[in-house]
Write a protein that holds these residues in place. Structure first.
Motif, PDB file in Angstrom:
ATOM      1  N   ALA B 278       0.836  -1.204   0.000  1.00 59.22           N
ATOM      2  CA  ALA B 278       0.000   0.000   0.000  1.00 59.22           C
ATOM      3  C   ALA B 278       0.868   1.251   0.000  1.00 59.22           C
ATOM      4  O   ALA B 278       0.558   2.246  -0.665  1.00 59.22           O
ATOM      5  N   GLU B 283      -1.050   4.369  -1.382  1.00 56.93           N
ATOM      6  CA  GLU B 283      -2.465   4.196  -1.053  1.00 56.93           C
ATOM      7  C   GLU B 283      -2.772   4.496   0.412  1.00 56.93           C
ATOM      8  O   GLU B 283      -3.760   4.004   0.957  1.00 56.93           O
ATOM      9  N   ARG B 289      -8.336   6.008   3.682  1.00 57.07           N
ATOM     10  CA  ARG B 289      -7.499   4.868   3.320  1.00 57.07           C
ATOM     11  C   ARG B 289      -6.696   4.358   4.532  1.00 57.07           C
ATOM     12  O   ARG B 289      -6.483   3.156   4.685  1.00 57.07           O
ATOM     13  N   GLN B 293      -6.942   0.551   6.179  1.00 54.38           N
ATOM     14  CA  GLN B 293      -5.800  -0.286   6.572  1.00 54.38           C
ATOM     15  C   GLN B 293      -5.894  -0.657   8.054  1.00 54.38           C
ATOM     16  O   GLN B 293      -5.642  -1.795   8.438  1.00 54.38           O
TER      17      GLN B 293
END
Lengths: 444, 595
Positions: B278, B283, B289, B293
């Motif tokens: 990521a 990301e 975001r 995660q």
């Protein structure tokens, strides 16, 4: 560091190998005789040992009598009777420091540097309005390590017994402001640090040394790159790291000749009742490290300021700090008992130093031992007078068998005297609380 | 003489703000408390000799200001709660890995289990939490890192085939370079720079020439583990070209730095491959975001380590591992029981936060737990034959409910031979209410009163009430601590003390609940669960844990957001953790020097 044992290469002479052969209880075996006579041919160097215990003493049971000729030791100092002609007992010294950050037990960080702790909020819990940071300046052992410790593999060695987590309470040695030096509380780790390499052959050692140097080269490069990128407040941390790496690297080129001490059966060094055993193990290794030239400067911290060790082996099951805060007669007697036990540990150290022949005398003649306490009295948290006992002649610089009462004088002057005794007459002040009055009168 | 109990050696008190606490008038102590939405001034009894030492609020400069100038949870700019105009964050000092971070990281990195950091000097603390944020490293510690790295590298050679992603027999030099690249990313928690790669490959080749692939491997592993990129939480932000001038600028962290913040916060360890991926794909660039995660990571078993770590430190249980008791008073206390106590709290907190409703109230009041075998006897429970410690068991709700009745908490905050209303009261006051107390003045007895078969604990501590020099502070402590008197010094439940019935009534003096009186620790837990002081305190504690530093003024807006999210979720700790990773304090850093 390349090492050579006096008895030739000793394959696998690590503590683990020793342990297998020893079924005895967890007590240190005597180190003596320490060294073969031929290694003692070089002129002896002067060494410094700082000893620190916690929670104060009982002054009236600590103070000896002195008629100008002979010391008559007090109950607390009575275990030192065999060594009383090697002592100088100092009374009447303390600080004048009432304002500013940090209080009470936290001032253990001032004992050997005569400098208040930094402002800060690392230890915000000190008292309501006096939060503080780490210690504020270099301690006398580290100052001397910088002066006379550069020829030995270790500039200094810091031993500890039960000091616990990193805190102002558990550090007595500072490389500078905000640079506490942790003591090694684990005697087995200390053994590995000092002696593990003695068991290796020259070829093995050479290989290990070359590999460490290669790794250090890369690590140093990485530190240098990072150093250039971090913010200025963080840069000091990377610089200290670089400095440490440099010292470790330099050590790879030094040599020493030591007899590897025996540790006896392995115990849990953190268990409360291991305290006396760990104390002896650390003293044994300290004496060997000094005797065989691994260092000239050593310190030992017997449990952090405000220590809560329970001296069960003396029949005392209450925490030390709690007893110190109790003004009743039985509790005062217990504090005296604890301090008497520490005096016996000092006596054990002196005996071990005396067992090493050096020149016409013993290693104690070339050593200055200093035993202090963070507080004068645990009940009042008073820091005046700091109970201070010196031992050894420091190569002839100190005349022993005396008691000196300075009445109401400054601890900083004592730190100046220490430097003078250790061969630095040019030192005339030490620590930021120094009032410019120089060394103590009459000590040297 | 009458002797009184003081908590010894108060190195565990809880500073929570990166600011000096207000100078406290010893006569009139007013403690500012930012309760939920409304700043409240909590007047403390006037006789506490130096009173509460810290407080939770914007009192950094304002020793003299009253709470009245607080406008509620608004940012400095006057924006409403939860909306921050410009990214704002306080300065983060450079931190070294803690011992547990070191252990977890090398375990993930090398597949070597255990606690190698036991050979490394102990950690500093920030507030209640381990964080090496202040003192520079000493020579001893650097040497310890070297020795531990050498041992780890040697041990890891046994795993060579698993750790090396290529055929090191057919093409040792090529494979060495491949290993350096792959391992370097994970060890430094970001891709290697060309210079780093070159130096490490050269080191590998040196070792390879000397002793083959394994020799090159160990040299490289040692160098990685001894490098600052591994040992420190290095953060520079998104403008790597800029030298870190002390500009005071607030810069966004880069993706890899964010990945590490996530992993050390939620796992107490390094990022996994998914996080590295990521980060590589950039990301992690929005709060949403990061939250996604974090949700994934909380579902991972590794989150249990961080949750356990937080609770052991928040509840001051880090000393439990070495706790010793008087064998005469408590013959059943053993290392096994002690370990079971720690395991219960770790499992319970993890279960509540990750598998139950996550609510603070549940943590403080649930009458179930997850018990190892030795605790059944202590809790006077029948152990089912097929008991699995991972399965919750119902407790007697009249005896046990929530963290405060865990044996771990009760045994840790007690003397070796008796309970301790003072230790327990101080613990609640400081760690749950975030109201640090000043230590006792030096010239008072702090030895607990002798055990007396004819007197209850409450009676033995009577002087705390009758002596005005004690009463100021102890009126804040003892009425909390007496609430725990149904539990002895190892946390066993008792209905009487030497034949005398237990009186466990108490009061949260200065508390903010409608009713601050309670009877017993179970009711105390219920009161605290409804307290805004406690809710704010818990948010504060997680903040300090998560960032490894005290909260400063620059974090005000982030902290307001946290409390909003925490409240909107019904004080769900899980939501609090997710909210933390979305704040500016998490996503930005401030480039500032100190000296």
């Amino acid at each position: 560091m390349t090492h050579r044992s006096t008895t030739g290469p000793r394959r696998g002479a690590s503590r683990r190998n020793f342990l297998g052969g020893l079924g005895a209880a967890g007590v240190a075996l005597p180190l003596i005789p320490l060294l073969e006579p031929e290694v003692l041919a070089a002129p002896p160097a002067t060494r410094l040992i700082l000893l620190t215990s916690a929670n104060g003493t009982i002054h009236e049971q600590w103070k000896p009598e002195f008629d100008g000729n002979a010391l008559a030791l007090s109950p607390i100092l009575s275990p030192l009777e065999p060594h009383k002609n090697d002592l100088v007992v100092l009374d009447g010294l303390g600080w004048r420091y009432d304002d500013g950050p940090g209080v009470d037990h936290m001032r253990i960080c001032m004992l050997w540097n005569g400098t208040p702790m930094l402002a800060g909020n690392e230890f915000q819990n000190s008292t309501g309005d006096k939060p503080c940071g780490w210690g504020g300046g270099i301690t006398v052992d580290q100052f001397l390590a910088g002066q006379i410790g550069q020829e030995t593999p270790f500039a200094s060695l810091e031993f500890g017994v039960h000091n616990g987590n990193a805190h102002l309470y558990s550090r007595v040695s500072y490389a500078g402001p905000n640079q506490p030096i942790p003591p090694e509380d684990d005697p087995y780790a200390m053994f590995d640090r000092l002696f593990a390499e003695f068991g290796q052959s020259e070829a093995e050692l050479g290989r290990l040394r070359a590999r460490r140097k290669s790794v250090i080269d890369v690590v140093r490069g990485n530190l240098t790159t990072v150093q250039a990128k971090v913010a200025s407040a963080d840069r000091l941390k990377i610089e200290a790291h670089l400095d440490a790496v440099r010292k470790i690297e330099q050590r790879l080129d030094t040599t020493a000749t030591c007899e590897v001490p025996l540790l006896g059966k392995q115990i849990d060094p953190d268990a409360n009742d291991s305290f006396p055993v760990v104390s002896r193990l650390q003293i044994d290794m300290m004496v060997m490290a000094l005797a065989c030239g691994l260092t000239r400067i050593a310190s030992l911290l017997w449990a952090r300021a405000g220590s809560n060790v329970r001296y069960n082996w003396l029949g005392l099951s209450t925490e030390h700090h709690s007893i110190a805060h109790d003004s009743s007669d039985p509790a005062r007697a217990q504090i005296a008992q604890i301090n008497t036990w520490h005096a016996a540990e000092v006596a054990y150290l002196l005996e071990a130093l005396k067992a090493v022949p050096e020149g016409d005398g013993t290693m104690l003649d070339n050593t200055l031992v200093v035993w202090g306490n963070e507080l004068a009295d645990g009940w009042t948290h008073s820091q005046h007078p700091t109970p201070l006992v010196l031992a050894g002649r420091a190569g002839g610089a100190l005349t022993t068998g005396r008691y000196l009462d300075f009445g109401d004088d400054r601890h900083n002057r004592f730190l100046v005297s220490l430097c003078n005794i250790m061969g630095m007459p040019e030192v005339t002040s030490f620590g930021t609380l120094d009032e410019g009055t120089g060394a103590l009168d009459g000590l040297v | 003489m009458s002797r009184l109990g003081h908590p010894p050696n108060q190195d565990y008190l809880v500073p929570l703000l990166a600011t000096r606490p207000p100078k406290v008038d010893p006569q009139v102590v007013s403690v500012e408390v930012r309760a939920w939405g409304v700043a409240a001034a909590l007047a403390i009894l006037p006789s506490c000799y130096s009173g509460l030492v810290g407080s939770d609020g914007h009192d950094s400069q304002g020793a003299t200001e009253d709470a009245g100038d607080e406008g509620g949870p608004a940012s400095e700019s006057g924006a409403p709660a939860g909306v921050c105009d410009e990214p704002s964050v306080d300065t983060s000092p450079l931190r070294r890995l803690t011992r547990s971070q070191y252990d977890n990281t090398v375990s993930d990195l090398l597949g070597v289990a255990g606690t190698p950091s036991a050979a490394i000097a102990s950690d500093e603390k920030v507030g209640a939490f381990f964080s090496n944020a202040s003192a520079p490293v000493a020579e001893l510690i650097v040497e310890q890192y070297m020795r531990v790295a050498e041992e780890l590298a040697q041990t890891a050679t046994a795993n060579l085939d698993a750790l090396v992603p290529c055929d090191h027999v057919a093409d040792p030099l090529g494979c060495g370079a491949t290993f350096v690249e792959a391992f370097g990313l994970r060890a430094f928690r970001r891709p290697l720079t060309p210079d780093e790669r070159t130096a490490m490959i050269a080191l590998f080749e040196l070792g390879h020439a000397e002793g083959g692939f394994a020799s090159g491997f160990t040299l490289v592993v040692e160098a990685f583990l001894e490098s600052p990129q591994f040992l420190y939480h290095l953060e520079f932000g998104l403008e790597p070209e800029l030298p870190a001038t002390d500009s005071g600028d607030v810069v966004a962290l880069d993706s890899f730095e964010l990945a590490s913040r996530l992993s050390y916060f939620l796992w107490d360890s390094m990022p996994d491959d998914a996080l590295f991926d990521a980060a590589s794909a950039d990301e992690l660039d929005t709060p949403q975001r990061l939250r996604a995660q974090a949700e994934r990571m909380l579902a991972d078993p590794r989150a249990a380590a961080a949750i356990a770590n937080f609770h052991m430190q928040w509840l001051r249980l880090d000393k439990l591992a070495e706790l010793e008791k008087n064998a005469t008073a408590y013959p059943t206390f053993s290392p096994e029981l002690r370990a079971a106590m720690a395991a219960e709290t770790a499992r319970f907190a993890d279960h509540v936060i990750r598998f139950d409703d996550g609510r603070l109230e549940t943590l403080l009041t649930a009458s179930y737990s997850l018990l190892d075998e030795p605790l059944f006897a202590l809790y006077q429970l029948e152990r089912p034959a097929d008991h699995d410690p991972a399965i919750p068991v119902e407790l007697d709700p009249s005896q046990r409910a929530g963290l405060l009745t865990h044996a771990s908490v009760l045994a840790t905050h007690a003397h070796a031979d008796q309970s301790s209303p003072v230790h327990r009261g101080v613990f609640v006051r400081e760690n749950l209410l975030c109201q640090p107390l000043a230590p006792p003045p030096p010239d008072v007895d702090v030895v607990p009163p002798e055990l007396d078969p004819n007197a209850s604990t409450r009676e033995r501590f009577e002087r705390h009430r009758s002596d005005p020099s004690c009463n100021g502070c102890h009126s804040l402590i003892d009425p909390l601590g007496f609430g725990f008197e149904h539990y002895d010094g190892i946390g066993a439940f008792r209905t009487d003390e030497g034949g005398k019935p237990i009186d466990a009534s108490g009061e949260v003096v200065g508390g903010d609940a409608p009713d601050n009186t309670f009877d017993g620790a179970i009711e105390l837990g219920q009161r605290l669960a409804q307290s805004e002081l406690v809710r704010t305190c818990v948010a504060q504690q997680w903040f300090v844990y998560g960032f490894g530093r005290l909260r400063g003024e620059g974090d005000d807006c982030s902290f307001d957001q946290l409390r909003t999210s925490f409240a909107e979720s019904g004080h769900n700790v899980r939501e609090l953790l997710l909210a933390i990773v979305m704040t500016d304090s998490f996503r930005y850093r401030r480039i500032e020097g100190g000296q």
